[in-house]
Design an enzyme around this catalytic site. Structure first.
Site, mmCIF file in Angstrom:
data_model
loop_
_atom_site.group_PDB
_atom_site.id
_atom_site.type_symbol
_atom_site.label_atom_id
_atom_site.label_comp_id
_atom_site.label_asym_id
_atom_site.label_seq_id
_atom_site.Cartn_x
_atom_site.Cartn_y
_atom_site.Cartn_z
ATOM 1 N N GLU A 104 0.838 -1.195 0.000
ATOM 2 C CA GLU A 104 0.000 0.000 0.000
ATOM 3 C C GLU A 104 0.877 1.249 0.000
ATOM 4 O O GLU A 104 1.899 1.318 0.676
ATOM 5 C CB GLU A 104 -0.940 0.002 1.204
ATOM 6 C CG GLU A 104 -1.993 -1.097 1.121
ATOM 7 C CD GLU A 104 -3.076 -0.986 2.176
ATOM 8 O OE1 GLU A 104 -4.240 -1.290 1.858
ATOM 9 O OE2 GLU A 104 -2.762 -0.592 3.322
ATOM 10 N N CYS B 72 3.549 8.591 1.080
ATOM 11 C CA CYS B 72 4.017 7.628 2.076
ATOM 12 C C CYS B 72 4.323 6.315 1.363
ATOM 13 O O CYS B 72 3.432 5.687 0.783
ATOM 14 C CB CYS B 72 2.951 7.441 3.152
ATOM 15 S SG CYS B 72 3.439 6.328 4.480
ATOM 16 N N CYS C 34 6.101 -6.899 7.973
ATOM 17 C CA CYS C 34 7.093 -6.302 8.868
ATOM 18 C C CYS C 34 7.495 -7.337 9.907
ATOM 19 O O CYS C 34 6.688 -8.177 10.312
ATOM 20 C CB CYS C 34 6.507 -5.061 9.546
ATOM 21 S SG CYS C 34 7.711 -4.079 10.484
ATOM 22 N N CYS D 231 5.113 -4.228 16.145
ATOM 23 C CA CYS D 231 4.709 -3.164 17.070
ATOM 24 C C CYS D 231 3.214 -3.327 17.343
ATOM 25 O O CYS D 231 2.414 -3.450 16.402
ATOM 26 C CB CYS D 231 5.008 -1.792 16.473
ATOM 27 S SG CYS D 231 6.769 -1.503 16.197
ATOM 28 N N CYS E 205 0.408 -1.066 15.723
ATOM 29 C CA CYS E 205 0.485 -0.861 14.269
ATOM 30 C C CYS E 205 -0.155 -2.033 13.534
ATOM 31 O O CYS E 205 0.178 -3.199 13.791
ATOM 32 C CB CYS E 205 1.955 -0.725 13.864
ATOM 33 S SG CYS E 205 2.225 -0.515 12.094
ATOM 34 N N GLY F 259 6.653 -1.769 6.643
ATOM 35 C CA GLY F 259 8.014 -2.260 6.817
ATOM 36 C C GLY F 259 8.926 -1.327 7.581
ATOM 37 O O GLY F 259 8.618 -0.160 7.825
ATOM 38 N N GLU F 260 10.074 -1.853 7.968
ATOM 39 C CA GLU F 260 11.143 -1.105 8.645
ATOM 40 C C GLU F 260 12.234 -0.816 7.615
ATOM 41 O O GLU F 260 12.950 -1.721 7.175
ATOM 42 C CB GLU F 260 11.705 -1.931 9.812
ATOM 43 C CG GLU F 260 13.029 -1.452 10.373
ATOM 44 C CD GLU F 260 13.035 0.020 10.804
ATOM 45 O OE1 GLU F 260 13.813 0.811 10.212
ATOM 46 O OE2 GLU F 260 12.265 0.376 11.712
ATOM 47 N N SER G 87 11.679 7.022 8.433
ATOM 48 C CA SER G 87 11.219 6.726 9.787
ATOM 49 C C SER G 87 11.673 5.330 10.191
ATOM 50 O O SER G 87 11.464 4.362 9.456
ATOM 51 C CB SER G 87 9.689 6.817 9.856
ATOM 52 O OG SER G 87 9.230 6.434 11.138
ATOM 53 N N SER H 122 10.366 6.485 15.489
ATOM 54 C CA SER H 122 9.083 5.994 15.972
ATOM 55 C C SER H 122 9.262 5.635 17.450
ATOM 56 O O SER H 122 9.569 4.509 17.801
ATOM 57 C CB SER H 122 8.676 4.764 15.139
ATOM 58 O OG SER H 122 7.351 4.388 15.382
ATOM 59 N N LEU H 123 9.062 6.620 18.314
ATOM 60 C CA LEU H 123 9.433 6.503 19.728
ATOM 61 C C LEU H 123 8.295 5.914 20.582
ATOM 62 O O LEU H 123 8.402 4.823 21.115
ATOM 63 C CB LEU H 123 9.849 7.871 20.264
ATOM 64 C CG LEU H 123 10.383 7.899 21.692
ATOM 65 C CD1 LEU H 123 11.634 7.053 21.850
ATOM 66 C CD2 LEU H 123 10.650 9.348 22.134
ATOM 67 N N HIS H 124 7.247 6.690 20.801
ATOM 68 C CA HIS H 124 5.980 6.227 21.389
ATOM 69 C C HIS H 124 6.003 5.928 22.880
ATOM 70 O O HIS H 124 4.945 5.640 23.455
ATOM 71 C CB HIS H 124 5.438 5.018 20.634
ATOM 72 C CG HIS H 124 5.409 5.201 19.155
ATOM 73 N ND1 HIS H 124 4.754 6.256 18.547
ATOM 74 C CD2 HIS H 124 5.999 4.492 18.154
ATOM 75 C CE1 HIS H 124 4.917 6.171 17.238
ATOM 76 N NE2 HIS H 124 5.673 5.124 16.970
ATOM 77 N N ASN I 163 -4.847 5.720 15.503
ATOM 78 C CA ASN I 163 -5.826 5.386 14.475
ATOM 79 C C ASN I 163 -6.235 3.925 14.636
ATOM 80 O O ASN I 163 -5.416 3.024 14.406
ATOM 81 C CB ASN I 163 -5.235 5.617 13.081
ATOM 82 C CG ASN I 163 -4.858 7.072 12.862
ATOM 83 O OD1 ASN I 163 -5.706 7.944 12.899
ATOM 84 N ND2 ASN I 163 -3.574 7.333 12.641
ATOM 85 N N CYS J 133 -1.846 6.799 9.654
ATOM 86 C CA CYS J 133 -0.613 6.270 10.239
ATOM 87 C C CYS J 133 -0.903 5.005 11.045
ATOM 88 O O CYS J 133 -1.785 4.986 11.903
ATOM 89 C CB CYS J 133 0.008 7.338 11.126
ATOM 90 S SG CYS J 133 1.564 6.843 11.878
#
Length: 407
Positions: A126, A139, A146, A150, A153, A211-212, A243, A265-267, A342, A385
C-alpha cells in the site's frame, strides 16, 4: 560504403546499428530503479551499439523520471530498432494497480501488486498520497509485511513476506506521479506542472509505509538516490524523511550516506512501556537510541529529528510522561509529532482523549519543542498512520520446494 550502408537503419536523424540477439535480463530486472550503470548494461545486453549507450541511458533516464513514460512507444527520440531491442529484453516497470481508494479528505491509497520473486507469489503493498495546502506527501513502503510486530500498528500484524527491491520502491513514486498527472507533458517544461509549493503534486516522500526501512537498507538507499537525482525525479533530500523504529547500528549510516531527514518511531519514554509497544526496544533500548540520535550526522536546528509519538489512552499519555519526554530529548534539535491513535480491526488500544492530548502537547511546547498534533488523514479508507496492511502471505520453504518441483 555501399555494404556498410546496408548495416544501418535510420529513424529521424539517428543512425542505429541492428541489435545482436538480446540477452535475457535477470529475474526482476526492470528499467525503473536501475542505476545509470545498470541501464548501460541493459542497453549492451539488448545489443545497443557501444557508441550509442551513453546517449541512450540519458534518454531513458529522462523518459522514465522527467516524463514518466509507461511504454517504449512514448520514447520518441529513441530510434525504433533500439526501442524494439530494449522492449524485448526487460520491462519499464512491474507495478499493477489493484485498487484505488479516495478519502473524503482527499487522501488517496493505492494497493499495488508486484510480481513474484523466485518461487514466491505476487505480493501487494500500500502507498498513500496525502494532499495538504502547501505540500503533497507520498508515504512509501519498503517491505511487504514487517518483522517488528509493534502492537499499536496494523502492519505489525502481517508476517514479513519480503523486502522490496530498489526498483519497487522507486516505482511507487513513479506510479503515484503518473496517477496524479504529476509528470511534465510533451511540450511542457518540468516547472510547468501545477501543484503545491514546489510546483508538484508530490513534494515530499516519507518512508513510513509498510516495513522497517533500515532492515532493507541497501535497497532503500539505492531507491532514494534515484528519487533525489537532480536530472530525474529531483526531490530534495531535505524533503525525504526516513522513519525507523530504532535500528540503532544503522542510524548513523542514514545521515552519513543518505543525508535525508530522520524520524524516530518513539511512542514511549520508559523501557518497560516501549518494550511492549515496540518490541525492538528490547534489543536497542531507549538510552542507546538517544545516543544514536545525538550523534546523527548533520544534526542541527535546520535538520531536526522528528520524534513520532502515538497517543494511547492510559498507556503513554500522562503529564508525567510528557515531562519525561522533554528530559529525554533535551539537547537534541527536534520536534515531536503527536499522533492520535488510528484504530484498526482487533486493535487493543484506544486513542487518548483530546483534552489529554492538548495537555501533553502544551507541556512539550512550553519546554521549547514544537509538538504539532498530526491531523488524522484517510481514516475512512484505513490510510492513516499505522493502518497500512496487505493480504500478502509469506510462502513457506515447503511451498517453494513444491513450486520448484512443479516447474
Amino acid at each position: 560504403m555501399a555494404n556498410l550502408s546496408l548495416l544501418k537503419r535510420r529513424t529521424g536523424d539517428t543512425a542505429v546499428t541492428p541489435a545482436v540477439t538480446a540477452m535475457p535480463a535477470p529475474e526482476g530486472a526492470q528499467l525503473i530503479g536501475a542505476t545509470r550503470d545498470e541501464l548501460a548494461a541493459h542497453c549492451a545486453a539488448a545489443g545497443i551499439p557501444s557508441h550509442q549507450i551513453k546517449m541512450r541511458v540519458a534518454q531513458l533516464w529522462h523518459w522514465l523520471y522527467v516524463r514518466g513514460a509507461s511504454s517504449f512507444d512514448e520514447m520518441t527520440n529513441i530510434a525504433a530498432p533500439a526501442r524494439t531491442a530494449l522492449s524485448g529484453t526487460l520491462p519499464i516497470g512491474s507495478a499493477e494497480m489493484v485498487e484505488e481508494q479516495i478519502s473524503t479528505d482527499g487522501t488517496r491509497k493505492w494497493l499495488i501488486r508486484l510480481p513474484a520473486r523466485g518461487a514466491g507469489r505476487p505480493v501487494e503493498v500500500e502507498t498513500v498520497y496525502i494532499p495538504e495546502e502547501n505540500r503533497g506527501t507520498l508515504c512509501v513502503s519498503s517491505q511487504v509485511g514487517c518483522t517488528l510486530a509493534c502492537t499499536f500498528c496494523h502492519t505489525g500484524t502481517q508476517r514479513m513476506v519480503r523486502n522490496l527491491t530498489a526498483g519497487e520502491i522507486v516505482e511507487q513514486v513513479v506510479f503515484a506521479r503518473r496517477r496524479l498527472g504529476d509528470f511534465a507533458k510533451p511540450g511542457e517544461a518540468e516547472g510547468d506542472v501545477a501543484g503545491p509549493a514546489t510546483g508538484r503534486m508530490i513534494s515530499n516522500v516519507v518512508l513510513m509505509g509498510m516495513g522497517e526501512p533500515l532492515y532493507n537498507y541497501d535497497n532503500v538507499k539505492a531507491a532514494m538516490a534515484i528519487v533525489s537525482d537532480g536530472e530525474g525525479l529531483s526531490l530534495s533530500r531535505r524533503r525525504i524523511t526516513l522513519s525507523t523504529s530504532g535500528v540503532v547500528p544503522t542510524i548513523h549510516r542514514v545521515g552519513a550516506e543518505m543525508n535525508v531527514l530522520l524520524a524516530i518511531s518513539l511512542h514511549a519514554v520508559r523501557d518497560e512501556t516501549r518494550d511492549e509497544l515496540v518490541p525492538l526496544n528490547k534489543k536497542y533500548p531507549i538510552a542507546q537510541l538517544m545516543d544514536a540520535c545525538r550523534n546523527y550526522p548533520g544534526l542541527s536546528n535546520a535538520r531536526r529529528i522528528t520524534f513520532e509519538y502515538v497517543m494511547l489512552k492510559g498507556i503513554n499519555d500522562s503529564p508525567a510522561e510528557a515531562r519525561e519526554l522533554v528530559a529525554l530529548i533535551r539537547g537534541i534539535p527536534a520536534k515531536i509529532n503527536l499522533i492520535p491513535f488510528n484504530p484498526w480491526p482487533g486493535s487493543p488500544y484506544e486513542c487518548s482523549d483530546w483534552d489529554t492530548i492538548e495537555e501533553f502537547a502544551d507541556i512539550v511546547n512550553r519546554a521549547g519543542y514544537a509538538s504539532p498534533v498530526r491531523t488524522p488523514r484517510g481514516q475512512d479508507i484505513f490510510a492513516a498512520c499505522g493502518q497500512l496492511r496487505s493480504a500478502s502471505q509469506k510462502v513457506s520453504a515447503r511451498e517453494q520446494r513444491a513450486a520448484l518441483a512443479a516447474e
